[in-house]
Design a protein around this motif. Sequence first.
Motif, short mmCIF file in Angstrom:
data_model
loop_
_atom_site.label_atom_id
_atom_site.label_comp_id
_atom_site.label_asym_id
_atom_site.label_seq_id
_atom_site.Cartn_x
_atom_site.Cartn_y
_atom_site.Cartn_z
N VAL A 75 50.21 -23.64 54.83
CA VAL A 75 49.06 -23.66 54.34
C VAL A 75 48.08 -24.63 54.58
N VAL A 76 47.22 -24.27 54.64
CA VAL A 76 45.69 -25.00 54.94
C VAL A 76 44.62 -24.99 54.09
N MET A 77 43.68 -25.86 53.17
CA MET A 77 43.22 -25.43 53.14
C MET A 77 41.77 -26.50 53.63
N THR A 78 40.31 -26.07 53.17
CA THR A 78 38.81 -26.85 52.93
C THR A 78 38.09 -26.00 52.23
N GLY A 79 36.82 -27.31 52.07
CA GLY A 79 36.25 -26.25 50.99
C GLY A 79 34.55 -25.65 51.11
N SER A 80 34.05 -25.64 50.63
CA SER A 80 32.69 -24.99 50.86
C SER A 80 31.76 -25.52 49.67
N TYR A 81 31.04 -23.95 49.20
CA TYR A 81 29.67 -24.70 48.35
C TYR A 81 30.00 -23.99 46.92
N ASN A 82 29.55 -24.36 46.08
CA ASN A 82 30.04 -23.83 44.55
C ASN A 82 30.82 -25.37 44.19
N ASN A 83 31.34 -25.88 44.89
CA ASN A 83 32.41 -26.30 43.57
C ASN A 83 33.55 -25.12 44.40
N PHE A 84 33.13 -24.44 45.00
CA PHE A 84 34.48 -23.57 45.50
C PHE A 84 35.16 -24.08 46.67
N PHE A 85 36.43 -24.14 46.68
CA PHE A 85 37.51 -24.46 47.67
C PHE A 85 38.66 -23.65 48.69
N ARG A 86 39.10 -22.87 49.44
CA ARG A 86 39.79 -21.97 49.68
C ARG A 86 40.85 -22.72 50.58
N MET A 87 42.50 -22.19 50.56
CA MET A 87 43.23 -22.35 51.03
C MET A 87 43.76 -20.93 51.75
N PHE A 88 44.17 -21.05 53.23
CA PHE A 88 44.95 -20.17 53.82
C PHE A 88 46.37 -19.99 54.20
N ASP A 89 47.44 -19.11 53.54
CA ASP A 89 48.56 -19.21 53.77
C ASP A 89 48.81 -18.86 55.57
#
Lengths: 263, 448
Positions: free
Chosen positions: B357-371
């Motif tokens: 899994v990889v993870m990264t951040g975004s705006y609005n205090n969102f963060f994303r994970m990709f399996d």
Amino acid sequence: MGEEEGLHQTQLLDTMFVRGLKRKCFDGEEDIEGTLAGFKAIPSYNLQRQSLLDMSLVKLQLCHMLVEPNLCRSVLIANTVRQIQEEMTQDGTWQMINTQSAGQTSLDRLVSTDILCRSSKEQAEGKLVPVYSTFTKDCEGTQSQDNSEIMSTVTSPQVPKNLQSNMWEMENPQENRGNFQKSLDQIFETLENKSPNTVEDLFSEVDNSYYDLDTVLTGMMSNTKMGHCDLETFPSQTSTNSKSNCKSDLNELDHIVEILVES
Amino acid sequence: MAGAGGGGNDIQWCFSQVKGAVDDDVAEADIISTVEFNHSGELLATGDKGGRVVIFQQEQENKIQSLSRGEYNVYSTFQSHEPEFDYLKSLEIEEKINKIRWLPQKNAAQFLLSTNDKTIKLWKISERDKRPEGYNLKEEDGRYRDPSTVTTLRVPVFRPMDLMVEASPRRIFANAHTYHINSISINSDYETYLSADDLRINLWHLEITDRSFNIVDIKPANMEELTEVITAAEFHPNSCNTFVYSSSKGTIRLCDMRASALCDRHSKLFEEPEDPSNRSFFSEIISSISDVKFSHSGRYMMTRDYLSVKIWDLNMENRPVETYQVHEYLRSKLCSLYENDCIFDKFECCWNGSDSVVMTGSYNNFFRMFDRNTKRDITLEASRENNKPRTVLKPRKVCASGKRKKDEISVDSLDFNKKILHTAWHPKENIIAVATTNNLYIFQDKVN
């Protein structure tokens, strides 16, 4: 400016860039209401490109002077400017610029980033004079007053209208672009030297305008460029064109930036 | 693996802790600028804009009641870098900590490297939990005794004391970078490390501070020709001769230090051809790579550009093997984001311990994970609203256009001031650290 504000202000440009959407370009304050009422025209690509170029040039100027500017950001913006310039050259629009005479003394020149990009060397050589002739004449007679007040009264009614008309007027694109070539070259020069000293040069006149003699003497300039604010070169309160030019630079800069970033 | 919740092997992420001030008024110095777990995951270090390093330590698990893993509590706080003034250029040198990298533990003490724009420091963090008592010549408070009162001889003994954690700078690596340092990376030989600025990469030996070797130099002879800068660099996790560096034009170069002393010629060049249908004046800016990270296995590397995360196989240079869109809905907003400078935000990315899994951040205090296995992705939010421990985080969704469904957030209402640039994943467990502007959130998977 707040980022929400920024987003809102350039939503116009966003839609223009992506979908070529539905707003007429501004002809001036008084025309807006008439045109917004149901008028739908696709703004020209040239206009969009021009506004992006303006924005980029402003960005290159307005870097933080306390800390060394972010090199990556500067390089990316400069590359964007080059890209636009290349495209404009291919379009043939750039050639029109070359034929412009340099002798414009009207306020049209304030539209351009000539002011923003002017290096201190050039200002010292007095190339500034034709452009600022309007202003210096006005302030010569009233030196006892606060120069900035005069500057703002002189500039505020005139500059916005002309700026707007020149920025957005479709019929007169050449005048607008006429000054960009020179300013671009200056930008590249300053960027390319890459030492903060050059950026320093770019801002030296503007910087000087922030500091009057009192500030210098009290040593409040903890940030930037003491070198350019030697007491010897500093004009006294009652002189002269150089100081009033500095102040007028500052106000014009404010006005230009204000207008460039407003929709 | 991360999933949308429910069923089988999907992880359910739960709030665990949040560190930092509660109020919305953020002090500039408290802005978190880097987050890093150590090799065991027991320690979590953060650096901030004020030049401070705060290290959290995971509490030992309660063996009887393992409802959740140990909490992270402050272990040590110290001022790593101070603001400086470069008198030659009349410019300030920020004390902001750009990166922290831990050394693997060799003895009782912990070591980390921390860097600001110009100077790298090696810090030793050691514990003291005993102190000698019973000196002959000194009182307990340290004052010297009157010699005439000394009538007996005794041997001092160590007695337990409250734990004290001390951080001391052991090496200072300075004056080697003209431009701003963006990366440091420790070699797998654990003796050398690299530091990269906008135009150069230097190789250091951890023991030697007065010398470093320049291994990459992309400064053109004529600065007018400068069109590309180095944005990140990292050593390969297993091959001590291999490192990569990314550029502002979206390329990654892999270099082999055995080939020559100056690695200006790359061994491999990773670059994806541009998609002509997406071309705009912002194409180059959004292709600029903000972070590059090798997988733990060393077989893959991940790059982050403005809108996406790409996984590259080191054996294939002409395109990434996987591409994940982080916030594609921003593509139509690029002009606004250029105007407010958000387009220049440098997001980081990270792998989980098993590289699945990889993870990264975004705006609005969102963060994303990709399996990478299930190809599923999830968007979560770091906010104090889900404040109770073991509260499962609700997946979020951004509505790009058209009708907004319930619970969705429209692009125009995203807060671009709330950006998650720094995230870290525990090397062994499903524990993640996510930094908002001035708060550090710790999430872990739900333990049943």
